[in-house]
Design a protein around this motif. Structure first.
Motif, PDB file in Angstrom:
ATOM      1  N   ILE A   1       0.806  -1.223   0.000  1.00  0.00           N
ATOM      2  CA  ILE A   1       0.000   0.000   0.000  1.00  0.00           C
ATOM      3  C   ILE A   1       0.842   1.276   0.000  1.00  0.00           C
ATOM      4  N   GLU A   2       2.051   1.219  -0.545  1.00  0.00           N
ATOM      5  CA  GLU A   2       2.960   2.357  -0.465  1.00  0.00           C
ATOM      6  C   GLU A   2       2.449   3.619  -1.156  1.00  0.00           C
ATOM      7  N   HIS A   3       1.555   3.513  -2.128  1.00  0.00           N
ATOM      8  CA  HIS A   3       1.053   4.693  -2.828  1.00  0.00           C
ATOM      9  C   HIS A   3       0.008   5.450  -2.009  1.00  0.00           C
ATOM     10  N   TRP A   4      -0.563   4.820  -1.014  1.00  0.00           N
ATOM     11  CA  TRP A   4      -1.587   5.452  -0.187  1.00  0.00           C
ATOM     12  C   TRP A   4      -1.132   5.582   1.254  1.00  0.00           C
ATOM     13  N   ASP A   5       0.126   5.296   1.533  1.00  0.00           N
ATOM     14  CA  ASP A   5       0.591   5.213   2.910  1.00  0.00           C
ATOM     15  C   ASP A   5       0.351   6.477   3.728  1.00  0.00           C
ATOM     16  N   HIS A   6       0.572   7.640   3.147  1.00  0.00           N
ATOM     17  CA  HIS A   6       0.388   8.881   3.895  1.00  0.00           C
ATOM     18  C   HIS A   6      -1.085   9.109   4.244  1.00  0.00           C
ATOM     19  N   TRP A   7      -1.964   8.680   3.353  1.00  0.00           N
ATOM     20  CA  TRP A   7      -3.405   8.811   3.637  1.00  0.00           C
ATOM     21  C   TRP A   7      -3.825   7.824   4.725  1.00  0.00           C
ATOM     22  N   ILE A   8      -3.213   6.657   4.739  1.00  0.00           N
ATOM     23  CA  ILE A   8      -3.515   5.678   5.791  1.00  0.00           C
ATOM     24  C   ILE A   8      -3.041   6.196   7.143  1.00  0.00           C
TER      25      ILE A   8
ATOM     26  N   HIS B   1       4.101  14.794   2.678  1.00  0.00           N
ATOM     27  CA  HIS B   1       4.199  13.802   1.599  1.00  0.00           C
ATOM     28  C   HIS B   1       3.724  14.361   0.260  1.00  0.00           C
TER      29      HIS B   1
ATOM     30  N   VAL C   1       0.420  14.220   5.737  1.00  0.00           N
ATOM     31  CA  VAL C   1      -0.102  14.339   4.372  1.00  0.00           C
ATOM     32  C   VAL C   1       0.529  15.529   3.673  1.00  0.00           C
TER      33      VAL C   1
END
Length: 187
Positions: A65-72, A183, A180
């Motif tokens: 999930i590295e492309h959404w990690d900051h949102w997670i 990033h 966020v």
């Protein structure tokens, strides 16, 4: 992660432990420094370990999930912050009860107040951060806040406990927003 964000995270993670310590101090007849330091040490060690546990769990999932990690990370921190705020606003004084003073009771209370630190550790696995430094800061902040909370509990009682937890929740949301921002806009 910016050093100020790490410090704010450490303070936010220690607010629920501080609230518990204020309650413990208020319930004690006359809190002594050695009781406060012992309680602070137990809470601090437990609170420092939990982000590492969460980070290890989150690290397993990072590559998926590295492309959404900051949102997670933002979602986890915001959810925890909102939960802390909700809990502070909706939990009655009777729910806290009179805390026990045995070592196991203190350790269990430390564990109960550090579950959010484990969830934060999961979120931190998705960003570039020195987890040992973050855990150390969280542990030291918790040690300091709990020790002070036990000693101040007699005077402050329930007056400040809820407000500290609300402030901690707001800080968690702000730290998530800063992740966020860093990033998306600074990266």
């Amino acid at each position: 992660m910016h050093p100020l964000s790490i410090l704010l995270l450490g303070l936010a993670m220690s607010t629920d432990a501080f609230a518990a310590a204020v309650g413990k101090g208020a319930a004690m007849l006359r809190p002594r420094w050695h009781d406060a330091v012992r309680t602070g040490l137990v809470f601090g060690v437990v609170e420092a370990i939990m982000p590492i546990v969460g980070w290890a769990l989150g690290s397993f999932a990072e590559r998926y999930i590295e492309h959404w990690d900051h949102w997670i990370a933002f979602a986890l921190l915001s959810a925890l912050g909102l939960h802390m705020i909700w809990k502070a606003l909706h939990q009655g004084e009777a729910a806290a009860g009179a805390p026990r003073t045995g070592l196991w009771a203190i350790a269990l209370a430390g564990l109960a107040t550090s579950i959010d630190a484990m969830a934060v550790g999961v979120g931190l696995a998705f960003i570039e951060v020195n987890i040992l430094l973050v855990s150390l800061v969280i542990g030291l902040c918790t040690f300091t806040m709990v020790t002070a909370g036990v000693m101040a509990g007699r005077a402050l009682g329930a007056l400040i406990g809820r407000r500290a937890e609300i402030a901690g929740g707001v800080i968690l949301i702000l730290v998530g927003a800063a992740i966020v921002y860093e990033h998306v806009f600074a990266g």
